[in-house]
Design a protein around this motif. Structure first.
Motif, mmCIF file in Angstrom:
data_model
loop_
_atom_site.group_PDB
_atom_site.id
_atom_site.type_symbol
_atom_site.label_atom_id
_atom_site.label_comp_id
_atom_site.label_asym_id
_atom_site.label_seq_id
_atom_site.Cartn_x
_atom_site.Cartn_y
_atom_site.Cartn_z
ATOM 1 N N HIS A 1 0.429 -1.195 -0.307
ATOM 2 C CA HIS A 1 0.376 0.085 -0.224
ATOM 3 C C HIS A 1 1.069 0.814 -0.227
ATOM 4 O O HIS A 1 0.777 2.275 -0.524
ATOM 5 N N ALA A 2 1.942 1.486 0.838
ATOM 6 C CA ALA A 2 2.783 2.247 0.791
ATOM 7 C C ALA A 2 3.084 3.131 -1.222
ATOM 8 O O ALA A 2 3.692 3.839 -1.400
ATOM 9 N N ALA A 3 3.222 1.951 -1.471
ATOM 10 C CA ALA A 3 4.081 1.690 -2.931
ATOM 11 C C ALA A 3 2.427 1.738 -4.035
ATOM 12 O O ALA A 3 3.285 2.369 -5.276
ATOM 13 N N ALA A 4 1.636 1.502 -3.402
ATOM 14 C CA ALA A 4 0.532 1.898 -3.854
ATOM 15 C C ALA A 4 -0.223 0.597 -5.206
ATOM 16 O O ALA A 4 -0.377 1.257 -6.296
ATOM 17 N N VAL A 5 0.336 -1.089 -5.144
ATOM 18 C CA VAL A 5 0.343 -1.311 -5.587
ATOM 19 C C VAL A 5 -0.577 -2.318 -4.770
ATOM 20 O O VAL A 5 -0.363 -2.684 -3.780
ATOM 21 N N PRO A 6 -1.310 -3.684 -5.830
ATOM 22 C CA PRO A 6 -1.397 -4.580 -5.385
ATOM 23 C C PRO A 6 -1.530 -4.673 -4.251
ATOM 24 O O PRO A 6 0.032 -5.638 -4.578
ATOM 25 N N ALA A 7 -2.241 -5.939 -3.182
ATOM 26 C CA ALA A 7 -1.466 -6.666 -1.868
ATOM 27 C C ALA A 7 -1.724 -7.705 -2.286
ATOM 28 O O ALA A 7 -3.125 -7.542 -2.383
ATOM 29 N N ILE A 8 -0.621 -8.849 -2.795
ATOM 30 C CA ILE A 8 -1.448 -9.887 -3.263
ATOM 31 C C ILE A 8 -0.423 -11.158 -1.832
ATOM 32 O O ILE A 8 0.621 -11.623 -1.219
ATOM 33 N N ASP A 9 -2.175 -11.554 -1.647
ATOM 34 C CA ASP A 9 -1.273 -12.681 -0.617
ATOM 35 C C ASP A 9 -1.118 -14.238 -0.559
ATOM 36 O O ASP A 9 -1.429 -14.240 -1.744
ATOM 37 N N THR A 10 -0.359 -14.593 0.194
ATOM 38 C CA THR A 10 0.528 -15.717 0.053
ATOM 39 C C THR A 10 -1.096 -16.892 -0.252
ATOM 40 O O THR A 10 -1.566 -17.506 0.134
ATOM 41 N N VAL A 11 -0.143 -17.975 -0.653
ATOM 42 C CA VAL A 11 -1.312 -19.414 -1.499
ATOM 43 C C VAL A 11 -1.601 -19.758 0.374
ATOM 44 O O VAL A 11 -1.131 -20.027 0.974
ATOM 45 N N PHE A 12 -3.116 -20.907 0.236
ATOM 46 C CA PHE A 12 -3.156 -21.029 1.603
ATOM 47 C C PHE A 12 -3.066 -23.022 0.867
ATOM 48 O O PHE A 12 -4.032 -23.200 -0.499
ATOM 49 N N PRO A 13 -2.753 -23.718 1.367
ATOM 50 C CA PRO A 13 -1.707 -25.231 1.199
ATOM 51 C C PRO A 13 -3.229 -26.151 1.381
ATOM 52 O O PRO A 13 -2.643 -27.350 0.088
ATOM 53 N N ALA A 14 -4.137 -25.855 1.882
ATOM 54 C CA ALA A 14 -4.777 -27.672 2.439
ATOM 55 C C ALA A 14 -5.948 -27.231 1.023
ATOM 56 O O ALA A 14 -6.873 -26.415 1.335
ATOM 57 N N ILE A 15 -5.790 -27.822 0.061
ATOM 58 C CA ILE A 15 -6.216 -27.537 -1.744
ATOM 59 C C ILE A 15 -8.005 -27.817 -1.418
ATOM 60 O O ILE A 15 -8.904 -27.626 -1.825
ATOM 61 N N ARG A 16 -8.302 -29.544 -0.444
ATOM 62 C CA ARG A 16 -8.671 -29.651 -0.448
ATOM 63 C C ARG A 16 -10.064 -28.885 0.876
ATOM 64 O O ARG A 16 -11.054 -29.538 0.994
ATOM 65 N N ASP A 17 -9.581 -27.978 1.432
ATOM 66 C CA ASP A 17 -10.067 -27.154 2.722
ATOM 67 C C ASP A 17 -11.086 -26.373 2.353
ATOM 68 O O ASP A 17 -10.041 -25.268 2.725
ATOM 69 N N GLU A 18 -12.069 -25.730 2.094
ATOM 70 C CA GLU A 18 -12.491 -25.747 0.721
ATOM 71 C C GLU A 18 -13.518 -24.440 1.897
ATOM 72 O O GLU A 18 -13.017 -23.388 2.143
ATOM 73 N N SER A 19 -13.917 -24.229 3.234
ATOM 74 C CA SER A 19 -14.480 -23.749 4.511
ATOM 75 C C SER A 19 -12.641 -22.565 4.533
ATOM 76 O O SER A 19 -12.952 -22.212 5.146
ATOM 77 N N GLY A 20 -11.696 -23.645 4.693
ATOM 78 C CA GLY A 20 -10.857 -23.220 6.001
ATOM 79 C C GLY A 20 -10.332 -21.984 4.231
ATOM 80 O O GLY A 20 -9.315 -21.222 5.150
ATOM 81 N N LEU A 21 -10.312 -22.572 3.172
ATOM 82 C CA LEU A 21 -9.857 -21.196 2.610
ATOM 83 C C LEU A 21 -10.712 -19.872 2.629
ATOM 84 O O LEU A 21 -10.123 -19.233 2.141
ATOM 85 N N ARG B 1 -9.931 -12.862 5.663
ATOM 86 C CA ARG B 1 -9.184 -12.459 6.292
ATOM 87 C C ARG B 1 -8.421 -11.665 5.837
ATOM 88 O O ARG B 1 -8.519 -10.255 6.345
ATOM 89 N N ALA B 2 -8.023 -12.396 4.891
ATOM 90 C CA ALA B 2 -7.039 -11.190 4.050
ATOM 91 C C ALA B 2 -8.054 -10.184 3.195
ATOM 92 O O ALA B 2 -7.631 -9.019 3.141
ATOM 93 N N ALA B 3 -8.925 -9.952 2.824
ATOM 94 C CA ALA B 3 -10.215 -9.063 2.023
ATOM 95 C C ALA B 3 -10.318 -8.291 3.276
ATOM 96 O O ALA B 3 -10.034 -6.926 3.093
ATOM 97 N N ARG B 4 -10.288 -8.885 4.516
ATOM 98 C CA ARG B 4 -10.397 -7.727 5.998
ATOM 99 C C ARG B 4 -9.745 -7.258 6.155
ATOM 100 O O ARG B 4 -9.367 -5.870 6.679
ATOM 101 N N ASP B 5 -9.001 -7.363 5.905
ATOM 102 C CA ASP B 5 -7.064 -6.851 6.609
ATOM 103 C C ASP B 5 -6.666 -6.319 5.466
ATOM 104 O O ASP B 5 -5.860 -5.109 5.786
ATOM 105 N N GLY B 6 -7.100 -6.122 4.301
ATOM 106 C CA GLY B 6 -6.677 -4.913 3.012
ATOM 107 C C GLY B 6 -5.597 -5.676 1.639
ATOM 108 O O GLY B 6 -5.445 -4.997 0.832
#
Length: 304
Positions: free
Chosen positions: A179-199, A205-210
């Motif tokens: 955000h200081a650089a005014a570029v998109p903030a891209i969160d890292t991967v969620f490794p549990a492929i089959r955990d849809e609710s966890g994802l 949470r990522a969207a909430r945080d910015g």
């Protein structure tokens, strides 16, 4: 340009997966020449990526190269010059100096860059320097796997999946650096492929945080990520009501709306919500990065 919510990795040596990844609904795909490709198959991966990028496509394509200083980077750069991807992802980046180094290798190729900005201990102390090269960036992301390996940590996560304190700090610093650089903030991967609710919880949470987007490692994750970064009807209605309230009272610094006080920060947040909602409705198109990030290289300098 369409708001990029989901960026889906696909191994560069698995060309049979490219079309499926492109058809997954991801806003962009990342053709990987780094971690998902063993050294013996790097050349095959470069050829497969080059062949696919030479054809028509409907989704922006990013190429993740090998790290600067590796024995693969020169061959990667030679490949990039031939295929001109929509963007380049740089792993193990260490601030503006890494971007300047990559830029010098790229020569006339002006593709924007997405650094993975937290994969070495030194990288953490360079996060603020990305402001010096913001005109060359298409976003800023982070990783939670290479860094603990680099320092001998057992893991970056608690048993319930939450990050441990050091990596929660790294995530936050990346968010603010983007955000200081005014570029998109891209969160890292969620490794549990089959955990849809966890994802779904992770994306919320990522969207909430910015954060505004997220990396994906499987096509099944794309729909959940896209939904999580697209404002819902209630959020849009609330934003519209806030904007309307200030439009009706242009001289007001604070107002009451539905029994709650709102002020200028609420107005700014509402404007962001509507901008994201509008961008999410635009069709994705190949070359979107190149069109949206038409940056000039002379400003790419080291902050050191």
């Amino acid at each position: 340009m369409r708001h990029l919510r989901s960026l889906l990795f696909v191994p560069g040596d698995r060309p049979e997966r490219f079309a499926k990844a492109a058809a997954s609904g991801a806003d962009a795909i990342i053709l990987d020449l780094e971690d998902s490709v063993v050294p013996a198959r790097k050349a095959d991966a470069r050829k497969a990526v080059a062949d696919w990028l030479a054809s028509e496509r409907d989704v922006p394509a990013i190429v993740r190269v090998n790290p600067l200083g590796s024995d693969q980077i020169d061959a990667d750069i030679a490949c990039l010059r031939r295929i001109a991807p929509d963007a380049i992802m740089l792993p193990k980046a260490e601030g503006a100096e890494s971007i300047a180094t990559l830029d010098s290798l790229l020569g006339d190729l002006d593709a924007p860059i997405i650094p993975i900005a937290t994969e070495t201990p030194a990288a953490i102390f360079e996060l603020g320097s990305y402001r010096a090269c913001a005109d060359r960036l298409a976003g800023l992301s982070w990783g939670a796997e290479d860094l603990p390996a680099a320092i001998g940590a057992a893991t970056s996560r608690e048993e319930d999946g939450r990050y441990t304190a050091p990596y929660e700090l790294v995530r936050s610093l990346t968010l603010f650096a983007a955000h200081a650089a005014a570029v998109p903030a891209i969160d890292t991967v969620f490794p549990a492929i089959r955990d849809e609710s966890g994802l779904a919880a992770y994306v919320a949470r990522a969207a909430r945080d910015g954060f505004t987007a997220m990396l994906a490692i499987h096509p099944a994750q794309v729909a959940v990520i896209n939904a999580g970064f697209t404002p819902g009807a209630g959020e849009i209605a609330r934003a519209q009501a806030i904007i309307a309230a200030f439009a009706d009272n242009p001289g007001a610094g604070a107002l009451a709306l539905d029994g709650k006080m709102i002020d200028r920060p609420h107005l700014i947040q509402a404007q962001h919500v509507l901008a994201r909602a509008a961008a999410s409705l635009l069709p994705s198109e190949g070359g979107a990065f190149s069109k949206a990030f038409n940056r000039s290289k002379p400003h790419t300098t080291s902050s050191r």
